[in-house]
Design a protein around this motif. Sequence first.
Motif, PDB file in Angstrom:
ATOM      1  N   ASN A  98     -27.454   3.352  28.433  1.00  0.00           N
ATOM      2  CA  ASN A  98     -26.519   2.345  29.334  1.00  0.00           C
ATOM      3  C   ASN A  98     -26.533   1.811  28.217  1.00  0.00           C
ATOM      4  OD1 ASN A  98     -26.631   3.307  32.380  1.00  0.00           O
ATOM      5  ND2 ASN A  98     -29.136   2.118  32.404  1.00  0.00           N
ATOM      6  N   ASN A  99     -25.260   1.068  27.542  1.00  0.00           N
ATOM      7  CA  ASN A  99     -25.236  -0.354  27.136  1.00  0.00           C
ATOM      8  C   ASN A  99     -25.246   0.385  25.717  1.00  0.00           C
ATOM      9  OD1 ASN A  99     -24.572  -2.791  25.187  1.00  0.00           O
ATOM     10  ND2 ASN A  99     -26.522  -3.039  25.593  1.00  0.00           N
ATOM     11  N   LEU A 100     -24.581   1.838  25.795  1.00  0.00           N
ATOM     12  CA  LEU A 100     -24.348   2.396  24.401  1.00  0.00           C
ATOM     13  C   LEU A 100     -24.085   1.473  23.199  1.00  0.00           C
ATOM     14  CD1 LEU A 100     -23.078   5.127  26.448  1.00  0.00           C
ATOM     15  CD2 LEU A 100     -24.776   5.486  23.837  1.00  0.00           C
ATOM     16  N   LYS A 101     -23.553   2.258  22.222  1.00  0.00           N
ATOM     17  CA  LYS A 101     -23.445   1.647  21.093  1.00  0.00           C
ATOM     18  C   LYS A 101     -22.929   2.747  19.968  1.00  0.00           C
ATOM     19  CE  LYS A 101     -26.745  -1.622  21.046  1.00  0.00           C
ATOM     20  NZ  LYS A 101     -28.473  -2.505  20.238  1.00  0.00           N
ATOM     21  N   PRO A 102     -22.086   2.336  19.245  1.00  0.00           N
ATOM     22  CA  PRO A 102     -21.597   3.323  18.262  1.00  0.00           C
ATOM     23  C   PRO A 102     -22.701   4.143  17.356  1.00  0.00           C
ATOM     24  CG  PRO A 102     -20.321   1.319  17.535  1.00  0.00           C
ATOM     25  CD  PRO A 102     -21.089   0.994  18.612  1.00  0.00           C
ATOM     26  N   GLU A 103     -23.238   3.736  17.235  1.00  0.00           N
ATOM     27  CA  GLU A 103     -24.700   4.005  16.604  1.00  0.00           C
ATOM     28  C   GLU A 103     -25.477   5.260  17.190  1.00  0.00           C
ATOM     29  OE1 GLU A 103     -23.805   1.153  16.651  1.00  0.00           O
ATOM     30  OE2 GLU A 103     -26.379  -0.419  16.769  1.00  0.00           O
ATOM     31  N   ASP A 104     -24.837   5.204  18.364  1.00  0.00           N
ATOM     32  CA  ASP A 104     -25.809   6.634  19.689  1.00  0.00           C
ATOM     33  C   ASP A 104     -24.501   7.751  18.961  1.00  0.00           C
ATOM     34  OD1 ASP A 104     -26.065   3.669  22.021  1.00  0.00           O
ATOM     35  OD2 ASP A 104     -28.109   4.846  20.129  1.00  0.00           O
ATOM     36  N   THR A 105     -23.204   7.815  18.925  1.00  0.00           N
ATOM     37  CA  THR A 105     -22.449   8.863  18.627  1.00  0.00           C
ATOM     38  C   THR A 105     -23.688   9.562  18.061  1.00  0.00           C
ATOM     39  OG1 THR A 105     -20.775   7.303  18.437  1.00  0.00           O
ATOM     40  CG2 THR A 105     -20.137   9.815  17.780  1.00  0.00           C
ATOM     41  N   ALA A 106     -23.145  11.164  18.525  1.00  0.00           N
ATOM     42  CA  ALA A 106     -24.199  11.625  17.751  1.00  0.00           C
ATOM     43  C   ALA A 106     -23.890  13.233  19.331  1.00  0.00           C
ATOM     44  CB  ALA A 106     -25.481  11.791  18.069  1.00  0.00           C
ATOM     45  N   VAL A 107     -24.527  14.241  18.724  1.00  0.00           N
ATOM     46  CA  VAL A 107     -24.424  15.608  19.478  1.00  0.00           C
ATOM     47  C   VAL A 107     -26.314  15.298  20.371  1.00  0.00           C
ATOM     48  CG1 VAL A 107     -24.318  18.403  20.346  1.00  0.00           C
ATOM     49  CG2 VAL A 107     -23.064  16.993  18.220  1.00  0.00           C
ATOM     50  N   TYR A 108     -26.121  15.172  21.330  1.00  0.00           N
ATOM     51  CA  TYR A 108     -26.965  15.876  22.168  1.00  0.00           C
ATOM     52  C   TYR A 108     -27.421  17.204  22.134  1.00  0.00           C
ATOM     53  CZ  TYR A 108     -27.080  10.810  21.788  1.00  0.00           C
ATOM     54  OH  TYR A 108     -27.270   9.395  21.048  1.00  0.00           O
ATOM     55  N   TYR A 109     -29.080  16.874  22.553  1.00  0.00           N
ATOM     56  CA  TYR A 109     -29.245  18.698  22.929  1.00  0.00           C
ATOM     57  C   TYR A 109     -30.752  18.061  23.468  1.00  0.00           C
ATOM     58  CZ  TYR A 109     -27.102  20.027  18.352  1.00  0.00           C
ATOM     59  OH  TYR A 109     -25.893  20.626  17.308  1.00  0.00           O
ATOM     60  N   CYS A 110     -31.266  18.869  24.429  1.00  0.00           N
ATOM     61  CA  CYS A 110     -32.463  19.163  25.258  1.00  0.00           C
ATOM     62  C   CYS A 110     -33.066  20.163  24.219  1.00  0.00           C
ATOM     63  CB  CYS A 110     -32.324  18.558  26.386  1.00  0.00           C
ATOM     64  SG  CYS A 110     -32.433  20.809  27.434  1.00  0.00           S
ATOM     65  N   ASN A 111     -34.770  20.539  24.681  1.00  0.00           N
ATOM     66  CA  ASN A 111     -35.501  21.268  23.515  1.00  0.00           C
ATOM     67  C   ASN A 111     -36.948  20.727  23.890  1.00  0.00           C
ATOM     68  OD1 ASN A 111     -36.495  23.466  22.611  1.00  0.00           O
ATOM     69  ND2 ASN A 111     -34.864  23.463  21.696  1.00  0.00           N
TER      70      ASN A 111
ATOM     71  N   THR B 258     -24.267  18.560  23.567  1.00  0.00           N
ATOM     72  CA  THR B 258     -22.936  17.848  24.636  1.00  0.00           C
ATOM     73  C   THR B 258     -22.689  16.405  23.316  1.00  0.00           C
ATOM     74  OG1 THR B 258     -22.115  17.320  26.402  1.00  0.00           O
ATOM     75  CG2 THR B 258     -24.805  16.797  26.172  1.00  0.00           C
ATOM     76  N   LEU B 259     -21.639  16.195  23.528  1.00  0.00           N
ATOM     77  CA  LEU B 259     -21.221  15.321  22.142  1.00  0.00           C
ATOM     78  C   LEU B 259     -20.485  14.261  22.359  1.00  0.00           C
ATOM     79  CD1 LEU B 259     -19.795  14.713  19.263  1.00  0.00           C
ATOM     80  CD2 LEU B 259     -17.383  15.394  20.016  1.00  0.00           C
ATOM     81  N   VAL B 260     -21.870  12.928  22.482  1.00  0.00           N
ATOM     82  CA  VAL B 260     -21.294  11.740  22.666  1.00  0.00           C
ATOM     83  C   VAL B 260     -20.401  10.571  21.642  1.00  0.00           C
ATOM     84  CG1 VAL B 260     -22.274   9.401  23.484  1.00  0.00           C
ATOM     85  CG2 VAL B 260     -23.256  11.377  24.128  1.00  0.00           C
TER      86      VAL B 260
END
Length: 114
Positions: free
Chosen positions: A83-96, A108-110
């Motif tokens: 929530n309340n996403l910011k430009p600095e949250d831009t990234a490829v997100y992975y789980c592991n 997954t690209l955000v």
Amino acid sequence: QVQLAESGGGLVQPGGSLRLSCAASRSIFSFNVMGWYRQAPGKERELVASISRYGGANYVDSVKGRFTISRDNAKSTVYLQMNNLKPEDTAVYYCNRVGVLELWGQGTLVTVSS
């Protein structure tokens, strides 16, 4: 070895929300700690949220109060509500897993941008 498939990313405006999902190819119940990682352009991959088998969660300071990690052991799925996403949250997100890593999924690209 387990396969991990992330989904739910996309383009969102600052202040918006996304929910990421990570589906595992087999049961994750035996995995003590699962985590969401992200890698921004030109930066190293970082762990942003983790959750223990029974639900105890930890977050990096930059996402505290905005992101919520959860897991459904029966569905072998881990989620990340952002929530309340910011430009600095831009990234490829992975789980592991945290600690003993499995093979990385495609992520997954955000993208957070107006």
